[in-house]
Design an enzyme around this catalytic site. Structure first.
Site, short mmCIF file in Angstrom:
data_model
loop_
_atom_site.label_atom_id
_atom_site.label_comp_id
_atom_site.label_asym_id
_atom_site.label_seq_id
_atom_site.Cartn_x
_atom_site.Cartn_y
_atom_site.Cartn_z
N ASP A 134 -26.91 84.98 29.40
CA ASP A 134 -27.63 86.13 30.35
C ASP A 134 -28.90 86.58 29.67
OD1 ASP A 134 -28.13 87.12 32.58
OD2 ASP A 134 -27.43 88.84 32.33
N HIS A 141 -37.03 95.18 36.43
CA HIS A 141 -36.28 95.16 35.96
C HIS A 141 -36.44 96.58 34.08
CE1 HIS A 141 -31.83 95.88 35.79
NE2 HIS A 141 -31.87 95.15 34.89
N ARG A 150 -35.52 105.43 27.36
CA ARG A 150 -36.88 105.38 26.34
C ARG A 150 -38.20 105.75 27.48
NH1 ARG A 150 -34.13 100.67 25.52
NH2 ARG A 150 -35.58 99.64 26.25
N GLU A 206 -26.69 93.67 40.27
CA GLU A 206 -27.56 92.78 39.50
C GLU A 206 -28.07 91.61 39.98
OE1 GLU A 206 -28.07 94.76 34.93
OE2 GLU A 206 -27.30 92.93 35.16
N GLU A 208 -29.46 87.99 40.36
CA GLU A 208 -30.88 87.43 39.96
C GLU A 208 -30.59 85.68 39.96
OE1 GLU A 208 -29.11 87.23 35.45
OE2 GLU A 208 -28.08 89.89 35.67
N ASP A 240 -24.54 89.77 38.24
CA ASP A 240 -24.22 89.98 37.11
C ASP A 240 -23.07 91.35 37.58
OD1 ASP A 240 -22.98 89.63 34.47
OD2 ASP A 240 -25.10 90.01 34.04
N ARG A 244 -22.23 100.71 34.73
CA ARG A 244 -22.89 101.74 33.63
C ARG A 244 -22.80 102.61 33.12
NH1 ARG A 244 -27.33 97.61 34.77
NH2 ARG A 244 -27.71 97.35 36.82
N GLN A 247 -21.30 101.19 29.89
CA GLN A 247 -22.43 100.38 29.47
C GLN A 247 -23.48 101.08 28.56
OE1 GLN A 247 -25.36 98.50 32.52
NE2 GLN A 247 -26.34 97.21 30.70
N LYS A 260 -20.61 94.65 31.57
CA LYS A 260 -20.42 92.74 32.22
C LYS A 260 -19.53 91.68 31.92
CE LYS A 260 -25.59 94.04 31.88
NZ LYS A 260 -26.01 93.89 33.09
N THR A 264 -18.99 87.64 36.60
CA THR A 264 -19.99 87.54 36.95
C THR A 264 -20.33 86.29 38.48
OG1 THR A 264 -20.70 87.29 35.24
CG2 THR A 264 -22.18 86.64 36.54
N THR A 367 -31.63 90.34 35.37
CA THR A 367 -32.40 91.13 37.49
C THR A 367 -33.45 90.61 37.69
OG1 THR A 367 -30.63 92.48 36.94
CG2 THR A 367 -32.11 93.28 38.69
N GLU A 381 -32.00 100.79 39.81
CA GLU A 381 -33.47 101.24 39.72
C GLU A 381 -34.04 102.26 40.65
OE1 GLU A 381 -35.66 97.57 38.91
OE2 GLU A 381 -33.64 97.29 38.80
#
Length: 432
Positions: A134, A141, A150, A206, A208, A240, A244, A247, A260, A264, A367, A381
């Site tokens: 992946d 994203h 961050r 996600e 993708e 995917d 969260r 994660q 994850k 999938t 994503t 998001e």
């Protein structure tokens, strides 16, 4: 211009079909009634049975060789043959299924054997996947998620120098329609000092694209970027699924793991590189000041025509909406042009250290969000980490997925002067 642009099929449902007109002809693996598992081709609302076509001696030469490989219970053998075999089979299929085909009368007489209603068939994963990787090439994203963790430094320095990726779990890849069981694991609750174990509370999707690898390479032999296209068999949709809360606790220092690897989802049809040729375009220009890719990642032809213009959509259908007969609600509309790196760059980087790629391997793009609201490819998001719930048309709200929620991914290619083609759907219902 693609010579098949204005062609129509004697399979009436193909003409004007939103996903599978004559110009598409994606391949998949299916079972139907008492038939053994086998390869087929989507044409309108029917599946063209390659084994039945072979039994009727409809193919000759290279096309027959390719059809034999594509008719089996997996497409790995077909993927391994490469572009020339794919092209030969596609050319013969276009000839056979065209409304002006010299064999039309014979084919129509055999249609009950050759063509199966999709509604009567069960689709399977197109290939046996040995390895799944992946990537993280959707830059918007990456920025959006980076800001959550961050705020002052959303993109790490390496992002614009190499296609970031992690090795996923091939064993839990599943075909569209497979229920997705809510995973359990460790998470660190807000304000807590130690983690707790339990069901995921922040389950997400996600948006993708999936990339199917064709011919592989030998161990220790990198694939040059100029040759990368020869190693790409086709494309599909990929969801995917992501836990969260799991994660956030586990991803440092090594990256995704249990958050994850539980599921999938892939759409069942492989849209070939040949079908997508009319929708290729230039890779979007990098912002001023961004670094030029290192030599092994740069090819002028790839920059000129290595991107794809594919519209991507996410829909949500809750259990309550389904009960009340409501249509799925669109959550996002994005595009593959939001990829910072091309698929060829992904292939070149993955193999540059000598890593062996094999027919039937799958790449996820990561994503593919757009830069604006309404274009985000995940709930993480859209809700800014659960801070701002989404309101649905019937008054329900969501921050993350609940039991009974069904996520539906779709994709479509459009370009003036060409018949639009699609990918079918990638669906998954949350259980628990």
């Amino acid at each position: 211009m693609n010579t098949s642009t204005h062609r129509r099929s004697w399979v009436v449902s193909a003409n004007g079909h939103p996903d599978f007109p004559l110009q598409n002809l994606p391949l998949g693996v299916f079972t139907c009634n008492n038939l053994s598992k086998r390869g087929g081709v989507a044409i309108g609302d029917r599946i063209f049975d390659l084994q039945a076509a072979l039994d009727a001696s409809l193919f000759n030469g290279v096309a027959r060789f390719a059809a034999e490989a594509a008719s089996r219970d997996q497409l790995n053998d077909f993927f391994a043959l490469g572009a020339s075999a794919r092209q030969a089979l596609r050319t013969e299929l276009l000839h056979l299924l065209d409304e002006k085909s010299p064999q039309r009368e014979r084919l129509q007489a055999m249609s009950e054997t050759l063509l199966h209603p999709m509604t009567d068939c069960q689709m399977h994963l197109p290939a046996k996947v040995g390895d799944y990787t992946d990537f993280y090439v959707g830059i918007h994203h990456a920025i959006n998620v980076g800001r959550l963790f961050r705020p002052d430094n959303p993109l790490l320095p390496n992002y614009k120098y190499l296609p970031i990726a992690y090795h996923g779990r091939a064993s839990t890849l599943c075909v569209s329609g497979t229920p997705v069981k809510r995973p359990s694991g460790q998470a660190l609750a807000p304000g807590a000092d130690v983690p707790s174990f339990g069901p995921c509370k922040r389950l997400d999707y996600e948006l993708e694209m999936g990339v199917w690898i064709g011919p592989g390479n030998e161990v220790g032999e990198p694939i040059a970027i100029a040759d990368a296209e020869q190693h790409i068999a086709g494309f599909c949709l990929l969801n995917d699924w992501s836990a969260r809360d799991l994660q956030a606790w586990e991803y440092q220092p090594l990256g995704p793991f249990l958050s994850k690897s539980f599921a999938t989802s892939l759409s069942p049809w492989v849209v070939t590189a040949e079908a997508l040729a009319p929708f290729r375009c230039a890779q979007p220009q990098r912002p001023t000041g961004d670094p030029t890719p290192l030599r092994y990642l740069f090819d002028a032809a790839d920059q000129k025509g290595g991107a794809l213009d594919i519209e991507l959509e996410v829909l949500l259908l809750t259990a309550q909406m389904k009960e009340h007969g409501l249509a799925p609600h669109r959550l996002a509309l994005s595009n593959t042009l939001n990829m910072y790196w091309t698929v060829a760059q992904m292939v070149a980087h993955h193999s540059v250290n000598g890593c062996k790629l094999q027919p039937g391997d799958v790449f996820g793009t990561g994503t593919l969000s757009g830069p604006q609201a309404g274009q985000f490819g995940s709930l993480l998001e859209m809700t800014e980490g659960g801070k701002h719930p989404i309101e649905l048309p019937d008054g329900q709200t969501r921050t993350f997925l609940q039991a009974g929620d069904e996520v539906i991914l779709t994709a479509r290619c459009r370009r003036e002067g060409h018949v639009s083609i699609g990918f079918g759907e990638c669906r998954g219902v949350i259980v628990g």
